[in-house]
Motif scaffolding. Structure first.
Motif, short mmCIF file in Angstrom:
data_model
loop_
_atom_site.label_atom_id
_atom_site.label_comp_id
_atom_site.label_asym_id
_atom_site.label_seq_id
_atom_site.Cartn_x
_atom_site.Cartn_y
_atom_site.Cartn_z
N ASN A 12 33.47 30.43 26.40
CA ASN A 12 34.72 30.49 27.42
C ASN A 12 34.35 31.03 28.85
OD1 ASN A 12 37.25 30.74 28.20
ND2 ASN A 12 37.98 31.46 26.24
N LEU A 13 35.12 30.90 29.55
CA LEU A 13 34.85 31.24 31.12
C LEU A 13 35.78 32.18 31.55
CD1 LEU A 13 34.08 27.89 32.58
CD2 LEU A 13 32.26 29.43 31.91
N LEU A 14 35.50 32.85 32.33
CA LEU A 14 36.67 34.09 32.96
C LEU A 14 36.31 34.00 34.54
CD1 LEU A 14 38.64 36.42 32.56
CD2 LEU A 14 36.83 38.07 32.52
N CYS A 15 37.46 33.90 35.02
CA CYS A 15 37.37 33.59 36.69
C CYS A 15 37.04 35.12 37.00
CB CYS A 15 38.71 32.99 37.19
SG CYS A 15 38.64 32.95 38.94
N HIS A 16 36.09 35.26 38.02
CA HIS A 16 35.81 36.45 38.85
C HIS A 16 35.51 36.19 40.20
CE1 HIS A 16 32.60 39.79 39.85
NE2 HIS A 16 33.82 40.37 39.50
N TYR A 17 36.76 36.52 40.82
CA TYR A 17 36.86 36.22 42.17
C TYR A 17 36.36 34.48 42.14
CZ TYR A 17 37.25 40.95 42.68
OH TYR A 17 37.61 42.36 42.80
N ASN A 18 35.34 34.32 42.95
CA ASN A 18 35.01 32.79 42.96
C ASN A 18 33.86 32.40 42.09
OD1 ASN A 18 36.65 32.17 44.98
ND2 ASN A 18 35.45 32.75 46.62
N ASN A 19 33.44 33.55 41.22
CA ASN A 19 32.39 33.16 40.39
C ASN A 19 32.95 33.14 38.91
OD1 ASN A 19 30.35 33.26 42.34
ND2 ASN A 19 30.42 35.73 42.13
N LEU A 20 32.13 32.61 38.10
CA LEU A 20 32.76 32.63 36.40
C LEU A 20 31.67 33.36 35.88
CD1 LEU A 20 33.40 28.80 36.31
CD2 LEU A 20 35.01 30.50 36.64
N LEU A 21 32.38 34.15 35.00
CA LEU A 21 31.73 34.92 34.02
C LEU A 21 31.68 33.98 32.66
CD1 LEU A 21 33.05 38.56 34.24
CD2 LEU A 21 30.79 37.73 35.05
N HIS A 22 30.60 33.84 31.90
CA HIS A 22 30.52 33.38 30.74
C HIS A 22 30.71 34.33 29.70
CE1 HIS A 22 29.28 29.39 32.45
NE2 HIS A 22 28.62 30.24 33.47
N GLY A 23 31.40 33.73 28.54
CA GLY A 23 31.75 34.51 27.49
C GLY A 23 31.70 33.80 26.25
N GLU A 24 32.49 34.09 25.27
CA GLU A 24 32.63 33.49 24.08
C GLU A 24 34.14 33.86 23.43
OE1 GLU A 24 29.59 32.80 20.99
OE2 GLU A 24 30.27 34.81 20.29
N CYS A 25 34.74 32.82 22.83
CA CYS A 25 36.10 33.16 22.32
C CYS A 25 35.76 33.12 21.05
CB CYS A 25 36.83 32.26 22.73
SG CYS A 25 38.60 32.51 22.58
N ALA A 72 45.59 31.07 29.88
CA ALA A 72 46.30 31.52 31.29
C ALA A 72 45.98 32.73 31.70
CB ALA A 72 47.96 30.90 31.03
N LEU A 73 46.11 33.69 30.65
CA LEU A 73 45.86 35.04 30.94
C LEU A 73 44.50 35.14 31.50
CD1 LEU A 73 46.29 38.18 30.62
CD2 LEU A 73 45.35 37.94 28.35
#
Length: 81
Positions: A12-25, A72-73
Motif C-alpha cells: 500500500n502507499l501513503l501520500c506524504h506531501y509529494n512523496n509516497l511512503l510504502h507500506g503494507e495493508c 480515501a482516508l
C-alpha cells in the motif's frame, strides 16, 4: 481469547506531501468473546523508524465501500508539520 484467521497482505502507499511512503495493508478476522470481528490495517514505517498504523474494524464483513473509504482516508492523509 482471541483467535486470528490467516492474514491477507498486500503493498500500500501513503501520500506524504509529494512523496509516497510504502507500506503494507493487512486484512484479518478474529473471534473476540465469541464474536467474529473483521479488520484492515495499513502500516507504514515513517522516518526514524516510527510506525504509523491506520485501522478499520467492524463486526460484519468489510465491504468494497468500506475499502474505498479506507483508501480515501489514506490518500487524504498529511503529516502535521
Amino acid at each position: 481469547m482471541v483467535r486470528i484467521s490467516p492474514l491477507i497482505r498486500w503493498p500500500n502507499l501513503l501520500c506524504h506531501y509529494n512523496n509516497l511512503l510504502h507500506g503494507e495493508c493487512v486484512h484479518a478476522s478474529y473471534l473476540r468473546d465469541g464474536r467474529r470481528m473483521f479488520q484492515q490495517q495499513a502500516v507504514f514505517n515513517t522516518a526514524e523508524n516510527h510506525i504509523l498504523v491506520f485501522t478499520m474494524t467492524g463486526n460484519t464483513t468489510l465491504t468494497d465501500t468500506d475499502n474505498q473509504h479506507f483508501q480515501a482516508l489514506l490518500a487524504s492523509f498529511c503529516f502535521n508539520a
